[in-house]
Motif scaffolding. Structure first.
Motif, PDB file in Angstrom:
ATOM      1  N   SER A  12       0.835  -1.199   0.000  1.00  0.00           N
ATOM      2  CA  SER A  12       0.000   0.000   0.000  1.00  0.00           C
ATOM      3  C   SER A  12       0.871   1.251   0.000  1.00  0.00           C
ATOM      4  N   LEU A  13       2.017   1.166   0.681  1.00  0.00           N
ATOM      5  CA  LEU A  13       2.931   2.300   0.682  1.00  0.00           C
ATOM      6  C   LEU A  13       3.450   2.552  -0.735  1.00  0.00           C
ATOM      7  N   ALA A  14       3.817   1.445  -1.393  1.00  0.00           N
ATOM      8  CA  ALA A  14       4.351   1.566  -2.747  1.00  0.00           C
ATOM      9  C   ALA A  14       3.308   2.177  -3.682  1.00  0.00           C
ATOM     10  N   LYS A  15       2.035   1.800  -3.447  1.00  0.00           N
ATOM     11  CA  LYS A  15       0.966   2.344  -4.274  1.00  0.00           C
ATOM     12  C   LYS A  15       0.884   3.854  -4.083  1.00  0.00           C
ATOM     13  N   GLN A  16       0.960   4.288  -2.797  1.00  0.00           N
ATOM     14  CA  GLN A  16       0.908   5.722  -2.512  1.00  0.00           C
ATOM     15  C   GLN A  16       2.036   6.461  -3.218  1.00  0.00           C
ATOM     16  N   LEU A  17       3.183   5.825  -3.261  1.00  0.00           N
ATOM     17  CA  LEU A  17       4.335   6.463  -3.883  1.00  0.00           C
ATOM     18  C   LEU A  17       4.340   6.264  -5.391  1.00  0.00           C
ATOM     19  N   GLY A  18       3.403   5.445  -5.863  1.00  0.00           N
ATOM     20  CA  GLY A  18       3.360   5.171  -7.285  1.00  0.00           C
ATOM     21  C   GLY A  18       4.457   4.237  -7.743  1.00  0.00           C
ATOM     22  N   ALA A  19       4.852   3.342  -6.906  1.00  0.00           N
ATOM     23  CA  ALA A  19       5.933   2.437  -7.300  1.00  0.00           C
ATOM     24  C   ALA A  19       5.507   0.992  -7.150  1.00  0.00           C
ATOM     25  N   GLN A  20       4.225   0.680  -7.540  1.00  0.00           N
ATOM     26  CA  GLN A  20       3.716  -0.679  -7.344  1.00  0.00           C
ATOM     27  C   GLN A  20       4.647  -1.727  -7.917  1.00  0.00           C
ATOM     28  N   SER A  21       5.297  -1.336  -9.003  1.00  0.00           N
ATOM     29  CA  SER A  21       6.088  -2.358  -9.693  1.00  0.00           C
ATOM     30  C   SER A  21       7.236  -2.864  -8.821  1.00  0.00           C
ATOM     31  N   LEU A  22       7.580  -2.101  -7.766  1.00  0.00           N
ATOM     32  CA  LEU A  22       8.722  -2.514  -6.939  1.00  0.00           C
ATOM     33  C   LEU A  22       8.308  -3.243  -5.668  1.00  0.00           C
ATOM     34  N   THR A  23       7.000  -3.419  -5.463  1.00  0.00           N
ATOM     35  CA  THR A  23       6.510  -4.028  -4.233  1.00  0.00           C
ATOM     36  C   THR A  23       7.211  -5.339  -3.925  1.00  0.00           C
ATOM     37  N   GLY A  24       7.276  -6.196  -4.926  1.00  0.00           N
ATOM     38  CA  GLY A  24       7.816  -7.541  -4.711  1.00  0.00           C
ATOM     39  C   GLY A  24       9.187  -7.496  -4.091  1.00  0.00           C
ATOM     40  N   GLY A  25      10.092  -6.780  -4.744  1.00  0.00           N
ATOM     41  CA  GLY A  25      11.459  -6.753  -4.256  1.00  0.00           C
ATOM     42  C   GLY A  25      11.551  -6.178  -2.863  1.00  0.00           C
ATOM     43  N   ALA A  26      10.804  -5.108  -2.617  1.00  0.00           N
ATOM     44  CA  ALA A  26      10.894  -4.444  -1.317  1.00  0.00           C
ATOM     45  C   ALA A  26      10.437  -5.369  -0.208  1.00  0.00           C
ATOM     46  N   SER A  27       9.296  -6.006  -0.422  1.00  0.00           N
ATOM     47  CA  SER A  27       8.803  -6.835   0.680  1.00  0.00           C
ATOM     48  C   SER A  27       9.677  -8.065   0.865  1.00  0.00           C
ATOM     49  N   VAL A  28      10.209  -8.581  -0.219  1.00  0.00           N
ATOM     50  CA  VAL A  28      11.085  -9.743  -0.086  1.00  0.00           C
ATOM     51  C   VAL A  28      12.319  -9.381   0.745  1.00  0.00           C
ATOM     52  N   LEU A  29      12.898  -8.222   0.459  1.00  0.00           N
ATOM     53  CA  LEU A  29      14.074  -7.811   1.214  1.00  0.00           C
ATOM     54  C   LEU A  29      13.751  -7.676   2.695  1.00  0.00           C
ATOM     55  N   ALA A  30      12.602  -7.062   2.963  1.00  0.00           N
ATOM     56  CA  ALA A  30      12.229  -6.873   4.367  1.00  0.00           C
ATOM     57  C   ALA A  30      12.071  -8.223   5.056  1.00  0.00           C
ATOM     58  N   VAL A  31      11.420  -9.155   4.359  1.00  0.00           N
ATOM     59  CA  VAL A  31      11.186 -10.459   4.977  1.00  0.00           C
ATOM     60  C   VAL A  31      12.504 -11.204   5.174  1.00  0.00           C
ATOM     61  N   VAL A  32      13.282 -11.296   4.106  1.00  0.00           N
ATOM     62  CA  VAL A  32      14.471 -12.140   4.167  1.00  0.00           C
ATOM     63  C   VAL A  32      15.502 -11.573   5.133  1.00  0.00           C
ATOM     64  N   GLN A  33      15.716 -10.254   5.040  1.00  0.00           N
ATOM     65  CA  GLN A  33      16.804  -9.697   5.842  1.00  0.00           C
ATOM     66  C   GLN A  33      16.429  -9.441   7.285  1.00  0.00           C
ATOM     67  N   GLN A  34      15.216  -8.995   7.518  1.00  0.00           N
ATOM     68  CA  GLN A  34      14.883  -8.583   8.873  1.00  0.00           C
ATOM     69  C   GLN A  34      13.944  -9.553   9.577  1.00  0.00           C
ATOM     70  N   ALA A  35      12.795  -9.774   8.951  1.00  0.00           N
ATOM     71  CA  ALA A  35      11.746 -10.511   9.646  1.00  0.00           C
ATOM     72  C   ALA A  35      12.152 -11.947   9.916  1.00  0.00           C
ATOM     73  N   SER A  36      12.689 -12.605   8.907  1.00  0.00           N
ATOM     74  CA  SER A  36      12.905 -14.040   9.031  1.00  0.00           C
ATOM     75  C   SER A  36      13.889 -14.414  10.143  1.00  0.00           C
ATOM     76  N   PRO A  37      15.101 -13.825  10.176  1.00  0.00           N
ATOM     77  CA  PRO A  37      16.012 -14.230  11.261  1.00  0.00           C
ATOM     78  C   PRO A  37      15.454 -13.913  12.641  1.00  0.00           C
ATOM     79  N   LEU A  38      14.762 -12.774  12.733  1.00  0.00           N
ATOM     80  CA  LEU A  38      14.231 -12.410  14.050  1.00  0.00           C
ATOM     81  C   LEU A  38      13.133 -13.364  14.494  1.00  0.00           C
TER      82      LEU A  38
END
Ligand code: ATP
Ligand code: MG
Lengths: 262, 374
Positions: free
Chosen positions: A73-99
């Motif tokens: 939804s943030l990406a939509k607000q910024l008009g960058a829907q096309s980048l959603t996938g990469g952004a959320s994957v990075l957040a999950v893999v780098q931060q969320a998953s190990p924690l």
């Protein structure tokens, strides 16, 4: 030879920290001491995996979904829907998953380890072992810490996959993203070092969870209540340490490894 | 052959509480020593200090050149393998059954095959009366059984130094008597140096060669069994008689007012006629067991000491030896009679093999009872 008991405020905390590090060092050194406790390691590994896998999966699916929805939804607000996938994957893999992995290992397995070692300590089993010339650290703590570490690394891989798949599902099915854009942004933004650092984090977090649980288990205050308190503290202390170490590692990683395409 | 444990100037405190200070004593090689003391005087802490589990602030514990207090862990660890410690609460591993518990030290430190281990473990379990209980886990057995299992585990490596923390507590009187005999037989067989902490006066007065007593942060007595039993020190006398009257109270020490009141009451009471305290015979190894080399060495050591002892102490030692010799003679006679009865009942079957009961060491000439000629 007398050991002066200083009453400087904070000295007790420093002493505890020092002993925690000393235990971590001893565990590392004893890992290579023979005879290696393979049986105990396998038993502990199995036990930790069996108590941690299900809760980790159950947490990682909604967590991956939340991140992907929020980023989407943030990406939509910024008009960058096309980048959603990469952004959320990075957040999950780098931060969320190990924690997630480390928190659940600490909560589900670390507490059990701490309670087990703690009750053995107050029943003098540790003393009995030492008297028989067997090191409880080599015999009991090393296999537990190694098992925590190994399960953390392996579960981290699983959670990364589940989180990414969950993100894909929510982004594509619920937020009208396109599979092509998701995958394209994924390969545009993510790189292999992201996965490496994720696994490295899981390794260190798992080690911390194991060492803290063992440390508190080996040093409970006397009595059953002491063991209860030790379990409680081991989980809280692990959580504090994890978030702090995560901050440091993330900062270092972002400095050292240049972001892809930057 | 046992080894000597030399304790010098040992002092231990927890925070501001001093447990005991400046304790100096020597456990002579192969001899049996009992450590007495009111509850909470730090007997358990003392045992754990000997083996290096608790580190006193001051002093040394020397075992064959290793200082269990100040030496690096590596040396202490190696020296520990020569000890067997029986914990006050058993300290069995809750996750292992009794068999595996007792086999643990063998599996850790020896290359014995599983068959040999089995033979040794079953034999030890049998000697402590736990045959048939191998499969039970420590949670399923009684307190007394846990203690006996702890003793079996302490004995399984045939250690050179055996420390027992209240081996008798939680045992019935018959088992306590068997246990006393067991300890003496073990000593005769492997000549281990033994230190037994106990509250049991029966064990204290019949089993050891030496007695020590901790009281109010000090080692108030240490010496040959007979001299301590005959001691006129009010603390020791009260403790050995288990009497409420005397300096030892329910808490660490009675307060002065209570003591004065008691003295007044005692002054009003008719005093019993003072008579010499009876020194019981010392327990001897069972028939068939070897002589205790520790007993022989102890006798030689005490003989050398005799001239320097006060008259009363020397007299106590003499009475103790006479009592022991008499008891041994009675036991030998009874055994011979039994053997003869058995032989005449089963004629013409071959004479059953009899083991003569080991004889105690002879008295030095000046202490032989009058009328006896060598
Ligand atoms: N780890 C410890 N921390 C603080 N104090 C301790 C510790 N262990 C023992 N103490 C104290 O040391 C004293 C002696 O304890 P210890 O267990 O040696 O007594 P004991 O002579 O064995 O008594 P009992 O005959 O009842 O077994 C007690 O006052 C106890 O409170
Ligand atoms: Mg005790």
């Amino acid at each position: 030879m007398t050991t002066p008991q200083m009453s400087v405020p904070g000295a007790a905390a420093l002493r505890q920290t020092g002993r925690l590090f000393a235990l971590a060092g001893t565990v590392l050194a004893m890992t290579f001491r023979r005879p290696f406790q393979l049986r105990e390691l396998i038993q502990q590994f199995w036990f930790i995996a069996s108590v941690a896998i299900l809760p980790t999966m159950l947490v990682s699916i909604p967590f991956g979904a939340v991140i992907s929805l929020q980023v989407g939804s943030l990406a939509k607000q910024l008009g960058a829907q096309s980048l959603t996938g990469g952004a959320s994957v990075l957040a999950v893999v780098q931060q969320a998953s190990p924690l997630i992995v480390a928190l659940l290992i600490s909560g589900a397995a670390g507490s059990a380890i701490c309670a087990d070692l703690g009750s053995r300590t107050i029943r003098e089993e540790m003393d009995a072992m030492e008297v028989m010339g067997v090191s409880p650290i080599q015999r009991l703590v090393v296999p537990r810490v190694l098992a925590c570490t190994a399960v953390a690394v392996l579960l981290n891989g699983l959670v990364s996959v589940v989180g990414v798949a969950g993100g894909y599902f929510f982004n594509v099915e619920l937020q009208d993203g396109t599979p092509g854009a998701y995958l394209a942004s994924f390969s545009a933004l993510a790189q292999l070092p992201d996965l490496y650092v994720s696994e490295l984090k899981a390794l260190i977090f798992g080690f911390i969870a194991g060492v803290v649980a063992s440390y508190r288990g080996l040093n409970p205050r006397p009595g059953p209540k002491g063991v209860g308190d030790a379990v409680n503290q081991s989980v809280v202390v692990t959580f504090l340490l994890l978030f702090f170490v995560n901050l440091v590692m993330t900062a270092i990683y972002l400095e050292v490894v240049p972001a892809k395409g930057a | 052959m046992g080894i000597e444990v030399a304790v010098e100037g040992l002092t231990k405190s927890f925070g501001t509480q001093t447990i005991w200070r400046d304790v100096t004593l020597t456990l002579p090689a192969g001899e049996v020593t009992v450590l007495l003391g009111p509850s909470g005087t730090g007997k358990t802490v003392f045992l754990k200090s000997l083996i290096g589990l608790i580190k006193p602030e001051d002093g040394t514990v020397r075992v064959d050149g290793v200082d269990m207090v100040n030496d690096p862990d590596r040396r202490v660890f190696r020296a520990r393998k020569r000890f067997g410690l029986m914990f006050q609460d058993g300290a069995m591993f809750g996750s292992l059954n009794l068999y595996d518990n007792i086999a643990f030290p063998l599996r850790e430190h020896t290359r014995k095959t599983e068959r040999e281990i089995r033979r040794i473990v079953l034999e030890k379990m049998d000697t402590v009366g736990l045959a048939g209980e191998e499969k039970k886990v420590p949670g399923q057995i009684s307190g007394g059984m846990r203690k006996r299992a702890g003793l079996a585990r302490a004995l399984v490596m045939d250690p050179e130094i055996i420390l027992c923390d209240e081996p008798d507590s939680g045992l019935d009187p018959v088992r306590t008597a068997h246990l006393s005999q067991l300890l003496i037989d073990v000593n005769a067989r492997i000549d281990a140096t033994m230190l037994i902490v106990t509250h049991n006066i029966e064990i204290a007065s019949t089993v050891p060669d030496n007695i020590g007593m901790l009281y109010r942060r000090d080692l108030v007595a240490f010496g040959p069994r007979e001299t301590v039993i005959a001691s006129e020190d009010p603390v020791i006398a009260q403790f050995l008689r288990g009497s409420p009257e005397g300096p030892i109270g329910m808490s660490e020490e009675k307060d002065a007012a209570l003591l004065a009141e008691e003295a007044a009451r005692a002054a009003n009471r008719p005093r019993p006629v003072a008579r010499p305290i009876e020194i019981p015979a010392q327990l001897r190894p069972s028939p068939g067991e070897p002589e205790r080399s520790g007993e022989i060495r102890h006798a030689a050591r005490v003989d050398a000491l005799l001239p320097s002892l006060p008259h009363a102490a020397a007299e106590a030692i003499r009475r103790g030896r006479v009592a022991t010799a008499e008891a041994a003679a009675v036991a030998a006679a009874a055994q011979q009679a039994a053997a003869q009865r058995a032989a005449s009942a089963s004629q013409p079957a071959p004479q059953p093999e009899t083991h003569p009961a080991p004889q105690p060491p002879p008295l030095p000439p000046e202490f032989r009872p009058p009328g006896e000629t060598p």
